[in-house]
Design a protein around this motif. Structure first.
Motif, short mmCIF file in Angstrom:
data_model
loop_
_atom_site.label_atom_id
_atom_site.label_comp_id
_atom_site.label_asym_id
_atom_site.label_seq_id
_atom_site.Cartn_x
_atom_site.Cartn_y
_atom_site.Cartn_z
N GLY A 410 0.86 -1.21 -0.19
CA GLY A 410 -0.03 0.03 -0.09
C GLY A 410 1.05 1.38 -0.04
N ASP A 411 0.67 2.13 1.15
CA ASP A 411 1.50 3.32 1.07
C ASP A 411 2.97 3.32 1.67
OD1 ASP A 411 0.69 2.80 3.59
OD2 ASP A 411 -0.36 4.65 3.91
N ILE A 412 3.21 2.06 2.05
CA ILE A 412 4.58 1.81 2.36
C ILE A 412 5.65 2.37 1.41
CG2 ILE A 412 6.32 0.44 3.43
CD1 ILE A 412 4.02 -1.01 5.18
N LYS A 413 6.77 3.22 1.67
CA LYS A 413 7.45 3.69 0.55
C LYS A 413 8.59 2.40 0.34
CE LYS A 413 10.69 7.28 -0.47
NZ LYS A 413 10.68 7.66 -1.78
N VAL A 414 8.93 2.28 -0.83
CA VAL A 414 9.78 1.13 -1.28
C VAL A 414 11.10 2.19 -1.72
CG1 VAL A 414 10.48 -0.81 -2.59
CG2 VAL A 414 8.02 -0.39 -1.54
N HIS A 415 12.27 1.85 -1.02
CA HIS A 415 13.62 2.84 -1.59
C HIS A 415 14.01 1.93 -2.61
CE1 HIS A 415 13.24 5.74 1.68
NE2 HIS A 415 12.84 4.73 2.33
N MET A 416 13.92 0.32 -2.71
CA MET A 416 14.83 -0.29 -3.71
C MET A 416 14.06 -1.74 -3.63
SD MET A 416 18.78 -0.57 -2.78
CE MET A 416 19.63 -1.77 -3.05
N ALA A 417 14.14 -2.22 -4.79
CA ALA A 417 13.63 -3.66 -4.73
C ALA A 417 14.67 -4.53 -5.78
CB ALA A 417 12.21 -3.50 -5.62
N SER A 418 14.73 -5.74 -5.30
CA SER A 418 15.52 -6.74 -6.04
C SER A 418 15.30 -8.13 -6.18
CB SER A 418 16.88 -6.42 -5.44
OG SER A 418 17.55 -7.64 -5.75
#
Ligand code: ADP
Ligand code: ASP
Ligand code: MG
Length: 451
Positions: A410-418
């Motif tokens: 939802g609204d949780i900010k993702v700084h990086m995804a891998s």
């Protein structure tokens, strides 16, 4: 032959050690080799003694030594009531704690600790617990023999996280452990502790008793490695955060290894590799509920899109931007050489045309790393980051699971995804404070409560 490892809570006091004795007695015909942790919490107390002594608080340090002495003596007295060995074991325990008090005095004179001195202090926990456990087993009719971990778990001299010397461990276990087992006896060894070939005490790093168990199991070509702990097995998430986490009956080695590396404390991250090499199944059982079915970790458990979640907090994110990266070869190699030089391992990496972002497992060499990286371009550092790992062998069979994961946040900010190259670990970098809420949302999505 099997290896049975009992963690801190499984040898925390007389009652726990008596339960461990009953478990091992029930496995006598499978030729058990027993690996034990320090009494639960003792390692923290030992490291506290070293730090406080070095910081000038010798009196406080010595009071912790005395409480450790009382605790070990009470445990010994409870377990060895009526045993002819009681006096000897009490004398050994006291001698170990006298040595600790001397080390504390030396550290307070020096005013600082070194990794080597920390290992000498920390090792006392397993050296004492293993002696107490061996005597307690004998008093309960098991033909147990204490083996000094420093004679079998041979390592390099990278103190506080020493690396095993596999050929030497193989030779030492052949010489020191196998004959005991072949004589129908039960060796009892302290986990976590090792020594260099020149007999200087080392440790394998916090939580390292699991690793000791798998190293010895691999060297002995054991049929199974059993990790006895305080939960029913590997669960779909850390039950301390997610009380509704479910028991996993079977899981693949690669999935378990990812979970351990990304924060599932139930297994030390290095535990799986030695077992994989020899194809030895690893089991996780609850020492308080030995009748439970536990978790079996092997090559061929059923594939699921998501098998479990794990999380880590307090990570540092380092970003490097450099136009020199554009179409240049050798650039990433030079960048990663910096981390290698500073002995810092990386959890997650992403790259773009002109940037590289990495999260560091341990930021103790951050300043030096940043200084070296600045030679390549602009470096920025973000503290208080956390990781959430979504792990499953079938995770990347389609894009749906990853979309579902991002949707759940939802609204949780993702700084990086891998997505790992193996395709079974989708890792997200978040703010530290968002790790728990993210795990809760993801768990509710992938492991919904039955209606
Ligand atoms: P031991 O002292 O037996 O080595 P640890 O405290 O190191 O025990 O590991 C067991 C703990 O691991 C459990 O109490 C649990 O809180 C934690 N844990 C974290 N993730 C998981 C998971 N996925 N499954 C089971 N336990 C987990
Ligand atoms: N006693 C050590 C620690 O607390 C090793 C272990 O329990 O696995 O880190
Ligand atoms: Mg542990």
């Amino acid at each position: 032959m099997i290896v049975c490892k009992f963690g801190g809570t499984s040898v925390a006091d007389g009652a726990a050690i008596a339960r461990a004795a009953a478990i091992v007695a029930g496995k006598r015909d499978r030729q058990p080799v027993v690996v034990v942790s320090a009494l639960g919490g003792a390692t923290n107390d030992l490291l506290d003694v070293a730090q406080r002594a070095a910081n000038g608080n010798l009196l406080v340090a010595l009071s912790i030594v005395e409480s450790l002495r009382q605790r070990h003596l009470t445990t010994t007295a409870t377990l060895l009531d009526g045993s002819p060995e009681r006096d000897d074991v009490e004398a050994e325990v006291s001698a170990g704690l006298d040595e600790l008090a001397h080390l504390a005095e030396a550290l307070s004179t020096l005013g600082f600790v070194t990794p080597r001195s920390l290992d000498s202090v920390a090792a006392i926990g397993e050296l004492l617990s293993s002696r107490i456990v061996a005597a307690a087993f004998r008093h309960r009719g098991l033909d147990a023999e204490w083996v000094d971990a420093r004679d079998v778990t041979i390592t390099d001299d990278n103190f506080t996280r020493a690396a095993p010397d596999l050929p030497r461990i193989a030779a030492a276990t052949r010489e020191r452990l196998r004959p005991i087992v072949q004589a129908g006896r039960v060796p009892v060894v302290g986990g976590f502790v090792g020594a260099t070939p020149s007999h200087i005490t080392t440790t394998l790093g916090r939580g390292g008793s699991d690793y000791s168990a798998s190293l010895l199991g691999a060297a002995l070509e054991a049929e199974a490695i059993e990790i006895w702990t305080d939960v029913d097995g590997m669960l779909t998430a850390d039950p301390r955060l997610i009380p509704t986490a479910r028991l996993i009956d079977r899981i693949r080695f690669d999935e378990a290894a990812e979970l351990a590396a990304f924060g599932a404390k139930v297994l030390h991250p290095s535990t799986i590799a030695p077992a994989v090499q020899r194809g030895i199944p690893v089991y996780v059982f609850n020492s308080r509920r030995p009748e439970g079915t536990g978790t079996m970790i092997t090559f061929d458990a059923p594939r699921y899109p998501v098998r479990a979640l794990a999380g880590k907090r307090d990570k540092t994110l380092v970003k490097l931007r450099s136009a020199r990266m554009l179409l240049a070869h050798g650039f990433l190699g030079a960048v990663f050489a910096v981390f290698d030089r500073h002995r810092t391992s990386i959890d997650v990496v992403t790259t773009s045309e002109v940037s590289v972002s990495v999260t560091l497992d341990d930021a103790s060499n951050l300043e030096a790393i940043v200084a070296d990286l600045s030679a390549f371009g602009d470096v920025s550092v973000e503290q208080h980051r956390g990781l959430v790992a979504i792990v499953g062998a079938g995770l990347s069979d389609g894009a749906q699971t990853m979309a579902q994961a991002l949707g759940a946040l939802g609204d949780i900010k993702v700084h990086m995804a891998s997505l790992s190259a193996t395709g079974l670990n989708f890792t997200l970098v978040l703010d530290d404070a968002q790790v728990n809420p993210a795990l809760q949302r993801l768990h509710a999505t992938f492991f919904p409560e039955p209606a």
